[in-house]
Design an enzyme around this catalytic site. Structure first.
Site, PDB file in Angstrom:
ATOM      1  N   GLN A 126      27.241  35.901 -15.135  1.00  0.00           N
ATOM      2  CA  GLN A 126      25.943  35.227 -15.161  1.00  0.00           C
ATOM      3  C   GLN A 126      25.616  34.629 -13.796  1.00  0.00           C
ATOM      4  OE1 GLN A 126      27.354  32.547 -18.341  1.00  0.00           O
ATOM      5  NE2 GLN A 126      26.556  30.825 -17.122  1.00  0.00           N
ATOM      6  N   GLY A 152      19.246  13.346  -0.246  1.00  0.00           N
ATOM      7  CA  GLY A 152      19.704  12.327   0.689  1.00  0.00           C
ATOM      8  C   GLY A 152      20.814  11.468   0.147  1.00  0.00           C
ATOM      9  N   GLY A 153      20.450  10.248  -0.309  1.00  0.00           N
ATOM     10  CA  GLY A 153      21.467   9.264  -0.647  1.00  0.00           C
ATOM     11  C   GLY A 153      22.002   8.627   0.623  1.00  0.00           C
ATOM     12  N   TRP A 154      22.905   7.693   0.469  1.00  0.00           N
ATOM     13  CA  TRP A 154      23.431   6.948   1.618  1.00  0.00           C
ATOM     14  C   TRP A 154      24.095   7.875   2.633  1.00  0.00           C
ATOM     15  CZ3 TRP A 154      22.689   2.412   3.677  1.00  0.00           C
ATOM     16  CH2 TRP A 154      23.617   1.889   4.580  1.00  0.00           C
ATOM     17  N   GLU A 210      17.664   6.897   3.023  1.00  0.00           N
ATOM     18  CA  GLU A 210      18.120   5.516   3.179  1.00  0.00           C
ATOM     19  C   GLU A 210      18.550   5.241   4.623  1.00  0.00           C
ATOM     20  OE1 GLU A 210      21.003   4.448   0.156  1.00  0.00           O
ATOM     21  OE2 GLU A 210      20.127   5.863  -1.247  1.00  0.00           O
ATOM     22  N   TYR A 293      20.009  -3.529  -7.294  1.00  0.00           N
ATOM     23  CA  TYR A 293      21.436  -3.833  -7.267  1.00  0.00           C
ATOM     24  C   TYR A 293      21.933  -3.816  -5.831  1.00  0.00           C
ATOM     25  CZ  TYR A 293      20.735   1.204  -7.822  1.00  0.00           C
ATOM     26  OH  TYR A 293      20.249   2.483  -7.732  1.00  0.00           O
ATOM     27  N   ASP A 294      23.218  -4.156  -5.651  1.00  0.00           N
ATOM     28  CA  ASP A 294      23.806  -4.310  -4.321  1.00  0.00           C
ATOM     29  C   ASP A 294      23.082  -5.361  -3.489  1.00  0.00           C
ATOM     30  OD1 ASP A 294      25.593  -2.404  -5.047  1.00  0.00           O
ATOM     31  OD2 ASP A 294      24.960  -0.883  -3.605  1.00  0.00           O
ATOM     32  N   TRP A 432      21.779   3.657 -12.048  1.00  0.00           N
ATOM     33  CA  TRP A 432      22.848   4.227 -11.223  1.00  0.00           C
ATOM     34  C   TRP A 432      24.172   3.708 -11.771  1.00  0.00           C
ATOM     35  CZ3 TRP A 432      23.324   7.894  -7.579  1.00  0.00           C
ATOM     36  CH2 TRP A 432      24.607   8.035  -7.041  1.00  0.00           C
TER      37      TRP A 432
END
Length: 454
Positions: A126, A152-154, A210, A293-294, A432
């Site tokens: 497949q 992306g993301g950190w 970010e 958060y954070d 998250w």
């Protein structure tokens, strides 16, 4: 196979960030509705957005199927797949490149019947397997559930600034992302991949740059002109997504679909002002997910709240919401981020309930020091070794045993935040990340019930 790393930066200047992911191969309150039946994905406009981490299938052994068996999928409106990467030449890409891309997890890895949403094992022939195929199966079981590719993301925001400097480079970047994820034209990897192999898996794009215009990870480029270039990037995504939707409708002779566009955006006013022309970008976004958060992290020398609903003279959810509203964001497009993990310190001295006290460092934890999934913190709370403390006025909770402190959100905190979302006329909640919840989706269920119907 690659080491997957995700770090959410703390909003406080100079504070340290935490790794929220593991390398492959590391050791490893449902309500009355039956998962897969009676799903209410329209939610009267209120969104439930959950991040699914690409690398969570390894050490945490959190598979796409787990979103179904836990009841999470039936309570979500959107799944954000974390993450897609942007290359040094300004293109969306995938492959098996340690630290940069994991096509094996995305679409090559075969799953057996026990780990498949539909209960059928993948075959060697497949063209689509891995997480992407399971997401396709999950959507078939939960009609109306949308899946977004988060870019992306950190760790993977490195090349955004370079990629969006000119109209030509923005067009090329957006076209490559649409080709790879929306059209589903995957690189050939043995029997896997090929033209249209992942078509229909993704329903839109989530931008997790970010941060435009201000510092992020150590190797992430940022420039003052990122602010206007981000606005132009958002416009380019909206134009190309709409154009593709129109072309599809003409080719199929059917109803024109809408591809959604969202972003993860910061809480710190300085970061908002450095990178976001709020009133302009909100015209093109369907919604944005607010950092909830954070606010403080375990790399700091003093214990503090990481996700309070309200906090006088400090970062908070309410402060974030009001800062975005004041800059021109419509309330209905603001989705509040909620953590399914906690930040922790050890060597806490000073007595009392432990909050606001000096600490020697991040607390020992399962995956990374100072960062622990809610499901593990729940066990600590239930063990009797820790005392649960609450500041009901500010809307946050923490655990303390006299030496170690964890600040986190439990169902009681999330119900208060859900009530706040309703009272403020906001767009919903984001989580998250889904792998931090309990096996029966306790946190997801709490928010789902708390948001109710407008």
């Amino acid at each position: 196979m690659r080491r997957s790393t995700f770090v959410r930066t703390a909003v406080a200047v100079g504070s340290l960030s935490l790794i929220a992911a593991l390398s492959p191969g590391a050791a490893s309150a449902a309500d009355e509705r039956t998962p897969g039946h009676g799903d209410r994905h329209d939610r009267a406009g209120l969104k439930r957005v959950g991040y699914f981490t690409q690398w969570g299938v390894y050490g945490r052994d959190f598979q796409v199927k787990d979103m179904d068996t836990s009841g999470q999928a039936g309570r979500l409106t959107h799944i954000n797949y974390a993450f897609g990467n942007v290359s040094a030449d300004g293109r969306c890409f995938t492959g098996n490149i340690p630290g940069e891309a994991d096509a094996w997890a995305d679409y090559a890895r075969p799953l057996d019947a026990a780990d498949s949403v539909d209960g059928v094992a993948d075959t060697a022939e497949q063209p689509l397997a891995g997480n992407f195929n399971q997401l396709r199966e999950l959507k078939a079981k939960h009609p109306g559930l949308k899946v977004m590719i988060s870019l992306g993301g950190w760790s993977w925001s490195t090349h955004f600034s370079d990629a969006v400097r000119t109209p030509e480079s923005r067009k090329a970047l957006v076209a490559s992302c649409i080709d790879l994820y929306i059209k589903g034209n995957l690189p050939v990897d043995g029997a896997r991949g090929g033209r249209g192999a992942a078509a229909g898996v993704f329903d839109g794009v989530d931008l997790d740059w970010e941060w435009p215009g201000s510092a992020g990870d150590t190797d992430t480029v940022h420039r003052p002109e990122d602010k206007k270039n981000f606005t132009a990037l958002v416009r380019e995504f909206r134009v190309q997504l709409d154009a593709y939707a129109t072309s599809q409708a003409k080719a199929d002779g059917g109803k024109r679909r809408h591809y959604e566009l969202s972003a993860f955006v910061p809480t710190a006013p300085a970061k908002i002002d450095a990178g976001f022309e709020v009133a302009k970008i909100m015209r093109d976004f369907d919604f944005v997910n607010l950092q909830g958060y954070d606010f403080h992290v375990s790399g700091e020398s003093t214990t503090a709240q990481q996700s309070a609903l309200r906090a006088r003279g400090d970062f908070s959810v309410d402060q974030t919401v009001r800062d975005w509203l004041r800059r021109g964001a419509p309330a209905r497009k603001l989705v509040v981020g909620m953590p399914f993990y906690g930040q922790g310190w050890t060597g806490v001295t000073g007595g009392g309930d432990g909050l606001g006290q000096p600490a020697t460092g991040p607390a020992p934890a399962t995956w990374a020091a100072g960062y622990e999934d809610y499901k593990a913190l729940k066990k600590l709370a239930d063990s009797g070794a820790y005392t649960v403390h609450r500041n009901r006025a500010e809307g946050h909770a923490w655990l303390f045993d006299g030496t170690t402190l964890w600040t986190y959100d439990d169902p009681q905190v999330l119900r208060a935040k859900s009530a706040y979302v309703r009272a403020m006329g906001l767009g919903g909640a984001m989580f998250w990340s889904l792998d931090g919840d309990t096996a029966d989706g306790e946190l997801t269920a709490a928010v789902d019930r708390g948001l109710g119907r407008r």
